[in-house]
Design an enzyme around this catalytic site. Structure first.
Site, PDB file in Angstrom:
ATOM      1  N   TYR A  44      -7.418  14.273 -27.886  1.00  0.00           N
ATOM      2  CA  TYR A  44      -5.956  14.414 -27.864  1.00  0.00           C
ATOM      3  C   TYR A  44      -5.605  15.657 -28.664  1.00  0.00           C
ATOM      4  O   TYR A  44      -6.132  15.849 -29.772  1.00  0.00           O
ATOM      5  CB  TYR A  44      -5.298  13.189 -28.487  1.00  0.00           C
ATOM      6  N   ASP A  76     -10.068  22.019 -32.480  1.00  0.00           N
ATOM      7  CA  ASP A  76      -8.817  21.380 -32.881  1.00  0.00           C
ATOM      8  C   ASP A  76      -9.143  20.532 -34.126  1.00  0.00           C
ATOM      9  O   ASP A  76      -9.645  19.413 -34.008  1.00  0.00           O
ATOM     10  CB  ASP A  76      -8.259  20.539 -31.743  1.00  0.00           C
ATOM     11  N   LYS A  92      -1.277  18.286 -40.231  1.00  0.00           N
ATOM     12  CA  LYS A  92      -1.415  17.111 -41.088  1.00  0.00           C
ATOM     13  C   LYS A  92      -1.615  17.469 -42.567  1.00  0.00           C
ATOM     14  O   LYS A  92      -0.651  17.779 -43.271  1.00  0.00           O
ATOM     15  CB  LYS A  92      -2.545  16.218 -40.550  1.00  0.00           C
TER      16      LYS A  92
END
Ligand code: KE4
Length: 430
Positions: free
Chosen positions: A145, A240, A268
């Site tokens: 994702y 990623d 994050k």
């Protein structure tokens, strides 16, 4: 069973004004058969819901809270920045400092652009790779994702897998036609694609350690193999590291495994809980980004003073000696404890972990190496696990296809208390 009347009331009101009552699908807890709690506050590794129930938190805001909630250094950094204003849309020194720290920490990053989310980082990195190579196609991996930009919602993990959404309406097939998704951990499949279409492929984007189908470990040599294939065909390799960045090591998975991508996307942890994303990498590629080059990307709040203050404080705290060894030891102890409990309880559950993140794949006996295997997990049993832990004051990810995260704020007693709760919950699952 703790009472949750206030959460229930808030959720009823939420669904009247917000789609599904949440601002991000996985928070709705639909996959684990209950309504969400509403959080009042967080402190250290604990969260407290609006009904006054306390929980040991292993979601950690899906990764950002690696130092625990309300960390004093982060809170005071934000408070200090606040006195000078909240946003200018004019360069500030903190965004330069945060960019510098990211370049110092992440081995392959020579130049970095700050944005506001992981999705912005990945969608910008893909545009940059397409602009740099002049090619259209991208390759992703089943179950990975990369946020909700159109190009990525093909066989995606996280909330897409959790809700069993095949892709997403609203994405023109012309977009999806340029996204090739292949199984993770299978170099032969990727090799065939690259050898047959390599000249049309701008980028391969991957979670170096997927966490959005649960934690899946790369088999020995896999990352190195992907690196060689992409280098040999002039394909931009994008790691990623929105989850693995600053979690597996200060330099992320690329430091942990010693494999260098061309571009890295981050998010994050580098915001310390405030909205920060970033993408960076090779100078010759990054210099294509406007205004240095012709590839356009922009953002009103990018490099925001409060968010960069929080991010700098987080990276400062994470740079202290022994931090990652301690995180890894606790992650390993928790994973080992779950394995032993599953064994004693006769519950089939494969626990996979690395650093301070882990996933128990329920109903599984052997290693889980890819999305097809992950999808065979017993999601009903996972739902019973989630509800059982919640009832006993432990908040784990409300989805089989996510990762549990340990923070520096989790004490050894918290790990022990979690395993005591798990011992009683697993007994109800057999
Ligand atoms: P955001 O746009 O949500 O900040 O980041 C997107 C993203 C990109 N890349 C990876 C590897 C990611 O894991 C994410 C987002 N992670 C999910 C949890 N697995 C966010 C939780 C949510 O969607 O509410």
């Amino acid at each position: 069973m703790p009472h949750r009347e206030i959460s229930e009331r808030y959720f009823k009101e939420a669904v009247e004004v917000i789609p599904g009552g949440v601002n991000s699908p996985v928070r709705a807890c639909r996959a684990v058969g209950c309504d969400p709690i509403f959080v009042e506050r967080g402190q250290g590794c604990y969260i407290e819901d609006v009904d006054g129930n306390a929980y040991i938190d292993y979601v950690c805001s899906w990764g950002p809270m690696i130092l625990g909630h309300s960390h004093p250094d982060i809170n005071s950094a934000i408070a200090g920045a606040l006195d000078s204003g909240t946003s200018f849309g004019i360069p500030t020194w903190r965004e330069v400092e945060l960019a510098r720290r990211i370049c110092e920490c992440v081995p392959s990053v020579e130049l970095v652009r700050l944005v506001n989310s992981g999705t912005e980082a990945t969608m910008s990195a893909i545009r940059l790779a397409r602009g740099f190579t002049g090619r259209k196609k991208i390759v992703k991996f089943d179950g990975c994702y990369h946020g909700h930009a159109d190009s990525f919602l093909v066989k995606a993990g996280s909330g897409v897998a959790t809700l069993g959404i095949p892709g997403s309406p609203g994405i023109p097939e012309e977009i999806v036609a340029n996204t090739i998704s292949v199984p993770f951990n299978d170099l032969d499949v990727l090799k065939k694609i690259v050898e047959s279409q390599g000249e049309e492929i701008a980028a391969v984007i991957m979670e170096p350690v997927p966490a959005n189908m649960g934690v899946i470990l790369p088999v020995d040599g896999y990352l190195e193999g992907v690196r060689k294939l992409t280098s040999d065909h002039g394909i931009v390799l994008i790691f990623d590291e929105v989850i693995t960045g600053f979690r597996l090591a200060l330099g992320g998975a690329q430091e942990f495994f010693g494999v260098m991508p061309d571009l890295t996307t981050m998010g994050k942890i580098i915001g310390g809980g405030l909205p920060v994303g970033a993408y960076g990498g090779r100078r010759d590629i990054m210099e294509q980004i406007a205004p240095a080059g012709p590839v356009y990307q922009a953002g009103t709040l990018s490099g925001n003073p409060l968010a960069t203050a929080a991010g700098l404080a987080a990276l400062e705290a994470l740079s202290r000696p022994g931090t990652y060894e301690n995180l890894e030891a606790k992650g390993e102890a928790l994973a080992r404890g779950y394995r032993e409990i599953a064994e004693r309880s006769g519950v089939k559950c494969t626990v996979q972990n690395i650093g301070s993140m882990l996933t128990g794949f329920f109903g599984q006996a052997g290693l889980v190496r890819n999305f097809d295997q992950a999808l065979k997990s017993d999601t009903d049993m996972y739902g019973r696990f989630f509800r059982g832990m919640l009832a006993e004051g432990v908040y784990v990810a409300p989805s089989q296809f996510e990762a549990a995260m340990v923070s520096t704020a989790h004490s050894w007693d918290d790990i022990d208390d979690t395993l005591k709760v798990a011992e009683s919950v697993f007994k109800t699952l057999a």
